[in-house]
Every structure is written in C-alpha cells, then in structure tokens.
Design a protein around this motif. Sequence first.
Motif, mmCIF file in Angstrom:
data_model
loop_
_atom_site.group_PDB
_atom_site.id
_atom_site.type_symbol
_atom_site.label_atom_id
_atom_site.label_comp_id
_atom_site.label_asym_id
_atom_site.label_seq_id
_atom_site.Cartn_x
_atom_site.Cartn_y
_atom_site.Cartn_z
ATOM 1 N N VAL A 74 0.847 -1.199 0.000
ATOM 2 C CA VAL A 74 0.000 0.000 0.000
ATOM 3 C C VAL A 74 0.876 1.241 0.000
ATOM 4 N N SER A 75 0.511 2.213 -0.824
ATOM 5 C CA SER A 75 1.200 3.502 -0.822
ATOM 6 C C SER A 75 0.149 4.604 -0.911
ATOM 7 N N PRO A 76 0.471 5.757 -0.409
ATOM 8 C CA PRO A 76 1.718 6.166 0.224
ATOM 9 C C PRO A 76 1.896 5.542 1.613
ATOM 10 N N ALA A 77 3.047 5.784 2.217
ATOM 11 C CA ALA A 77 3.384 5.193 3.513
ATOM 12 C C ALA A 77 2.349 5.546 4.586
ATOM 13 N N LYS A 78 1.800 6.750 4.528
ATOM 14 C CA LYS A 78 0.783 7.165 5.506
ATOM 15 C C LYS A 78 -0.448 6.257 5.421
ATOM 16 N N ARG A 79 -0.830 5.883 4.220
ATOM 17 C CA ARG A 79 -1.984 5.012 4.032
ATOM 18 C C ARG A 79 -1.685 3.613 4.573
ATOM 19 N N ARG A 80 -0.443 3.152 4.391
ATOM 20 C CA ARG A 80 -0.023 1.850 4.925
ATOM 21 C C ARG A 80 -0.059 1.878 6.455
ATOM 22 N N ALA A 95 -15.187 -3.386 7.511
ATOM 23 C CA ALA A 95 -14.240 -3.377 6.396
ATOM 24 C C ALA A 95 -13.712 -1.981 6.124
ATOM 25 N N PHE A 96 -12.555 -1.954 5.460
ATOM 26 C CA PHE A 96 -11.977 -0.704 4.976
ATOM 27 C C PHE A 96 -11.131 -0.998 3.759
ATOM 28 N N ALA A 97 -10.826 0.055 3.019
ATOM 29 C CA ALA A 97 -9.954 -0.055 1.848
ATOM 30 C C ALA A 97 -8.961 1.097 1.867
ATOM 31 N N PRO A 98 -7.671 0.782 1.872
ATOM 32 C CA PRO A 98 -6.660 1.835 1.802
ATOM 33 C C PRO A 98 -6.473 2.273 0.352
ATOM 34 N N ARG A 99 -7.006 3.416 0.004
ATOM 35 C CA ARG A 99 -6.906 3.950 -1.353
ATOM 36 C C ARG A 99 -5.841 5.051 -1.382
ATOM 37 N N LYS A 100 -5.341 5.373 -2.542
ATOM 38 C CA LYS A 100 -4.294 6.400 -2.636
ATOM 39 C C LYS A 100 -4.740 7.739 -2.064
ATOM 40 N N ALA A 101 -5.940 8.179 -2.397
ATOM 41 C CA ALA A 101 -6.413 9.502 -1.973
ATOM 42 C C ALA A 101 -6.822 9.541 -0.502
ATOM 43 N N SER A 102 -7.393 8.452 -0.010
ATOM 44 C CA SER A 102 -7.839 8.393 1.383
ATOM 45 C C SER A 102 -8.154 6.956 1.739
ATOM 46 N N THR A 103 -8.363 6.726 3.012
ATOM 47 C CA THR A 103 -8.806 5.416 3.475
ATOM 48 C C THR A 103 -10.326 5.442 3.534
ATOM 49 N N THR A 104 -10.951 4.419 2.983
ATOM 50 C CA THR A 104 -12.399 4.293 3.011
ATOM 51 C C THR A 104 -12.777 3.260 4.055
#
Length: 141
Positions: A15-21, A68-77
């Motif tokens: 997952v990127s960016p590192a903040k999202r990871r 559930a959640f999804a780590p997306r590039k723009a934000s976490t859902t």
Amino acid sequence: MEKTGRSVDEFVAQVSPAKRRRDAETLITMMREVSGREPALWSGSIIGFGACHYAYPTGTEGDMPILAFAPRKASTTVYLDSADAHADALAALGPHTTGASCLYMKDLESVDLGVLRRVLEETQRRTAGDELPGATITVLD
C-alpha cells in the motif's frame, strides 16, 4: 463480494503512500479488537473482518464483511452500515468526508480514534444484529 484468499499482510506491505499503509495497520489492529475476527482480503483491495449474507426484498443479495476498509491512494475508506446513523459521532471525529455508507479519512493521526472505535463498534452491532434498514442479515463467520 468474495474473499480473494490473498495475504492481507502482503497486500498492506504494498500500500502507498506510507501514511496510508500506517493507517491500514492501525485499522487492522482496531477492527481485529472490535470484531474479534481476523482480517481477510475481499474483492482485491477491501480488508474485511467477519462475513455476512444480506438479502433485500427486491431480490438483491450477496456476501460482505461485517467490518471493512480499503486503503486507497487519496484516502482510506471505512465501510459503515450508514453514515447518517453515525452523524452525531462523526461530527466529533475530526477531518473526514462521507458517502451513503462510506467514511473517507486522509490521515488517522488527525482524527479521534476513540470516536472511530465507537462508530465501528456500533456498525458491527447493527450489521451483525440484523439491523440494516430493509435488509435481512445472516452472519456467516
């Protein structure tokens, strides 16, 4: 929606960016504690905890994670039972946006994790307790 069988750890490592990871790792820990379940990868990029089957009177039905959640590039859902059902709590969360049943956050370090935990607990209670408006829910695991 289906479980993919792919490794959650391998997915999160990419997952990127590192903040999202970092946020994904925080949410995995929190959702594991709230749900008492282990994470599974669903539909390629959704990390879910537990599973249930939903059915609407219209004939629409399927399987989905309880939390559930999804780590997306723009934000976490983060997927909720209904954003409107948590409006009061979300007002105290910190920076975020919402959709019908989605909570979008750009940085978990800027939100109140206690508020987020309570929202997740309530989402789990309502979903696993068959309290989704108009749907019948059967918990699978």
